[in-house]
Design a protein around this motif. Structure first.
Motif, PDB file in Angstrom:
ATOM      1  N   VAL A 104     116.257  37.195  10.549  1.00 10.18           N
ATOM      2  CA  VAL A 104     115.036  38.005  10.466  1.00 10.18           C
ATOM      3  C   VAL A 104     114.450  38.093  11.862  1.00 10.18           C
ATOM      4  N   PHE A 105     113.968  39.292  12.237  1.00  7.83           N
ATOM      5  CA  PHE A 105     113.340  39.418  13.555  1.00  7.83           C
ATOM      6  C   PHE A 105     111.895  39.893  13.394  1.00  7.83           C
ATOM      7  N   PRO A 106     111.017  39.434  14.283  1.00  8.06           N
ATOM      8  CA  PRO A 106     109.577  39.691  14.144  1.00  8.06           C
ATOM      9  C   PRO A 106     109.179  41.076  14.626  1.00  8.06           C
ATOM     10  N   ALA A 107     109.241  42.053  13.748  1.00 11.35           N
ATOM     11  CA  ALA A 107     108.837  43.421  14.075  1.00 11.35           C
ATOM     12  C   ALA A 107     108.102  44.013  12.887  1.00 11.35           C
ATOM     13  N   GLU A 108     107.039  44.742  13.159  1.00  9.53           N
ATOM     14  CA  GLU A 108     106.282  45.384  12.095  1.00  9.53           C
ATOM     15  C   GLU A 108     107.005  46.611  11.551  1.00  9.53           C
ATOM     16  N   GLU A 109     107.855  47.240  12.376  1.00 10.06           N
ATOM     17  CA  GLU A 109     108.591  48.415  11.931  1.00 10.06           C
ATOM     18  C   GLU A 109     109.599  48.027  10.843  1.00 10.06           C
ATOM     19  N   SER A 110     109.829  48.921   9.925  1.00  9.94           N
ATOM     20  CA  SER A 110     110.852  48.697   8.908  1.00  9.94           C
ATOM     21  C   SER A 110     112.200  49.052   9.507  1.00  9.94           C
ATOM     22  N   LEU A 246     115.338  55.214   2.023  1.00 15.76           N
ATOM     23  CA  LEU A 246     115.244  56.261   3.048  1.00 15.76           C
ATOM     24  C   LEU A 246     113.953  57.053   2.907  1.00 15.76           C
ATOM     25  N   GLN A 247     113.553  57.292   1.677  1.00 20.11           N
ATOM     26  CA  GLN A 247     112.291  58.006   1.455  1.00 20.11           C
ATOM     27  C   GLN A 247     111.093  57.194   1.938  1.00 20.11           C
ATOM     28  N   ARG A 248     111.157  55.882   1.760  1.00 19.78           N
ATOM     29  CA  ARG A 248     110.071  55.032   2.233  1.00 19.78           C
ATOM     30  C   ARG A 248     109.976  55.096   3.760  1.00 19.78           C
ATOM     31  N   LEU A 249     111.141  55.170   4.409  1.00 21.55           N
ATOM     32  CA  LEU A 249     111.131  55.292   5.867  1.00 21.55           C
ATOM     33  C   LEU A 249     110.449  56.585   6.313  1.00 21.55           C
ATOM     34  N   GLN A 250     110.584  57.629   5.498  1.00 20.54           N
ATOM     35  CA  GLN A 250     109.944  58.896   5.844  1.00 20.54           C
ATOM     36  C   GLN A 250     108.428  58.788   5.861  1.00 20.54           C
ATOM     37  N   LEU A 251     107.906  57.853   5.110  1.00 18.96           N
ATOM     38  CA  LEU A 251     106.464  57.685   5.036  1.00 18.96           C
ATOM     39  C   LEU A 251     105.918  56.839   6.183  1.00 18.96           C
ATOM     40  N   GLU A 252     106.824  56.189   6.905  1.00 20.71           N
ATOM     41  CA  GLU A 252     106.410  55.316   7.993  1.00 20.71           C
ATOM     42  C   GLU A 252     106.711  55.967   9.342  1.00 20.71           C
ATOM     43  N   SER A 253     106.246  55.342  10.363  1.00 15.87           N
ATOM     44  CA  SER A 253     106.481  55.859  11.715  1.00 15.87           C
ATOM     45  C   SER A 253     107.967  55.873  12.012  1.00 15.87           C
ATOM     46  N   GLY A 254     108.412  56.931  12.689  1.00 21.64           N
ATOM     47  CA  GLY A 254     109.825  57.067  13.027  1.00 21.64           C
ATOM     48  C   GLY A 254     110.217  56.346  14.287  1.00 21.64           C
ATOM     49  N   GLN A 255     109.276  55.927  15.130  1.00 26.07           N
ATOM     50  CA  GLN A 255     109.613  55.305  16.400  1.00 26.07           C
ATOM     51  C   GLN A 255     109.673  53.799  16.250  1.00 26.07           C
ATOM     52  N   THR A 256     110.680  53.196  16.846  1.00 25.34           N
ATOM     53  CA  THR A 256     110.794  51.743  16.866  1.00 25.34           C
ATOM     54  C   THR A 256     111.004  51.280  18.286  1.00 25.34           C
ATOM     55  N   SER A 257     110.767  50.012  18.493  1.00 29.57           N
ATOM     56  CA  SER A 257     110.974  49.432  19.815  1.00 29.57           C
ATOM     57  C   SER A 257     112.363  48.841  19.959  1.00 29.57           C
ATOM     58  N   MET A 258     113.212  49.028  18.971  1.00 30.88           N
ATOM     59  CA  MET A 258     114.530  48.442  18.981  1.00 30.88           C
ATOM     60  C   MET A 258     115.468  49.211  19.900  1.00 30.88           C
ATOM     61  N   PRO A 259     116.332  48.507  20.661  1.00 30.95           N
ATOM     62  CA  PRO A 259     117.317  49.202  21.487  1.00 30.95           C
ATOM     63  C   PRO A 259     118.174  50.136  20.650  1.00 30.95           C
ATOM     64  N   ALA A 260     118.562  51.274  21.235  1.00 31.47           N
ATOM     65  CA  ALA A 260     119.300  52.289  20.474  1.00 31.47           C
ATOM     66  C   ALA A 260     120.588  51.738  19.888  1.00 31.47           C
ATOM     67  N   ALA A 276     120.878  62.439  19.150  1.00 30.68           N
ATOM     68  CA  ALA A 276     120.389  61.485  18.157  1.00 30.68           C
ATOM     69  C   ALA A 276     121.538  60.675  17.576  1.00 30.68           C
ATOM     70  N   SER A 277     121.347  59.363  17.496  1.00 33.98           N
ATOM     71  CA  SER A 277     122.387  58.509  16.935  1.00 33.98           C
ATOM     72  C   SER A 277     122.352  58.482  15.410  1.00 33.98           C
ATOM     73  N   HIS A 278     121.244  58.987  14.822  1.00 30.83           N
ATOM     74  CA  HIS A 278     121.088  59.010  13.372  1.00 30.83           C
ATOM     75  C   HIS A 278     120.753  60.427  12.908  1.00 30.83           C
ATOM     76  N   PRO A 279     121.302  60.860  11.786  1.00 34.13           N
ATOM     77  CA  PRO A 279     120.926  62.172  11.237  1.00 34.13           C
ATOM     78  C   PRO A 279     119.484  62.135  10.733  1.00 34.13           C
ATOM     79  N   PRO A 280     118.852  63.296  10.570  1.00 32.52           N
ATOM     80  CA  PRO A 280     117.518  63.331   9.978  1.00 32.52           C
ATOM     81  C   PRO A 280     117.535  62.699   8.588  1.00 32.52           C
ATOM     82  N   LEU A 281     116.466  62.012   8.270  1.00 31.50           N
ATOM     83  CA  LEU A 281     116.405  61.301   6.991  1.00 31.50           C
ATOM     84  C   LEU A 281     116.570  62.233   5.792  1.00 31.50           C
ATOM     85  N   GLU A 282     115.990  63.436   5.886  1.00 31.15           N
ATOM     86  CA  GLU A 282     116.114  64.350   4.748  1.00 31.15           C
ATOM     87  C   GLU A 282     117.562  64.749   4.502  1.00 31.15           C
ATOM     88  N   GLU A 283     118.361  64.846   5.580  1.00 32.09           N
ATOM     89  CA  GLU A 283     119.773  65.193   5.425  1.00 32.09           C
ATOM     90  C   GLU A 283     120.563  64.025   4.859  1.00 32.09           C
TER      91      GLU A 283
END
Length: 303
Positions: A104-110, A246-260, A276-283
């Motif tokens: 587990v790592f200490p980050a508020e982002e999901s 994935l839908q829950r992620l859409q409700l939260e901030s998209g930016q994280t401090s994690m290395p790409a 982008a290393s990840h496709p859009p969440l809706e896709e």
């Protein structure tokens, strides 16, 4: 400061290892008597291209633990940690891989990520924010997504792809630099000295341009692997839970401090879809819905 130090340490290791290999192979001098030895140049570029990629792969767990502050769960201290370890063990067995380390790592982002140099020596870690806000079936789906990355061998495959593109970026950039230098010299062979300023400037600029183009290739392949990991998560855990996560992620901030390189479950950055290393969440959500009736999805995802 820690991340900067780790970055510098990694690059120092790359330079030392690549330098030793290049000296042993005798390919350090690929421009001689005003001529370019393409074979020596290609070996030189391959050594540097793959050395960087594989050193990063081999130390990926060590880097992740330190740069992200991952706390490994070796002896579960409470019911939540026991559930987390047991869930990873169950999913790993179902996917046919050895039990990864769990942390587990200490980050508020999901967010969550998986890393490691092979499918039987991996690390799966989730953020505190994800554990606190996601339902258990959604956390299980996220863990299954990460196990899917491990089972599919994504870390090794992406390292191979990165090594290949590194090699060709360096190779063609130096060919361009050599051609520019020759043009500036009027096509004359300068046997008395090494390459001129045209070679160094031309190679530098060409490497930037080719590097940008190559990053699009790597990003496209990474996006493809995300779809496969989503499908693996849907089958190892639950398709509806994977969609809800994935839908829950859409409700939260998209930016994280994690290395790409470690954003295995997060939302892609804002550099544009080509990078982008990840496709859009809706896709990703739509792809999961479209694959609902595909009986071969699990076999294809974990093949």
């Amino acid at each position: 400061m820690l991340r900067i130090g780790l970055f510098l340490l990694t690059n120092l290791a790359i330079m030392i290892v690549a330098g030793v290999v290049i000296n042993l192979l005798g390919v350090g001098k690929f421009i001689s008597h005003g001529q370019l030895n393409l074979q020596s140049l290609f070996i030189f570029c391959a050594v540097f291209g793959f050395t960087g990629s594989f050193i990063s792969l081999f130390i990926s767990k060590w880097m992740a633990k330190r740069s992200m502050g991952v706390e490994l769960i070796e002896n579960p201290r409470n019911a939540d940690e026991r559930w987390l370890v047991d869930t990873v063990a169950e999913l790993a067995q179902k996917a046919g891989i050895k039990m990864p380390e769990v942390g587990v790592f200490p980050a508020e982002e999901s967010n969550a990520f998986a890393t490691g140099w092979n499918r039987n020596d991996a690390l799966v870690a989730v953020s505190l924010g994800l554990l606190q806000r996601f339902e258990r079936d959604e956390v299980r789906a996220v863990l299954a997504h990460e196990i899917g990355h491990v089972a599919n061998g994504d870390m090794v495959t992406l390292s191979l792809i990165q090594g290949i593109v590194n090699t060709f970026v360096m190779f063609f950039a130096r060919i361009v630099g050599f051609a520019i230098d020759k043009a500036l010299q009027g096509g004359r062979d300068n046997e008395s000295s090494g390459p001129g300023i045209g070679y160094y400037v031309g190679s530098f600029v060409a490497e930037i341009i080719f590097g940008i183009l190559a990053s699009m290739i790597v990003a496209a392949f990474s996006r493809y692997r995300e779809y496969r990991a989503d499908e693996a998560g849907a089958h190892l855990a639950d398709r509806n839970a994977m969609i809800r996560a994935l839908q829950r992620l859409q409700l939260e901030s998209g930016q994280t401090s994690m290395p790409a390189s470690m954003q295995a479950f997060g939302i892609a950055g804002g550099m544009g879809r080509l990078f982008a290393s990840h496709p859009p969440l809706e896709e990703r959500i739509q792809a999961l819905r479209n694959g609902h009736n595909n009986p071969d999805s699990l076999r294809q995802s974990l093949s």
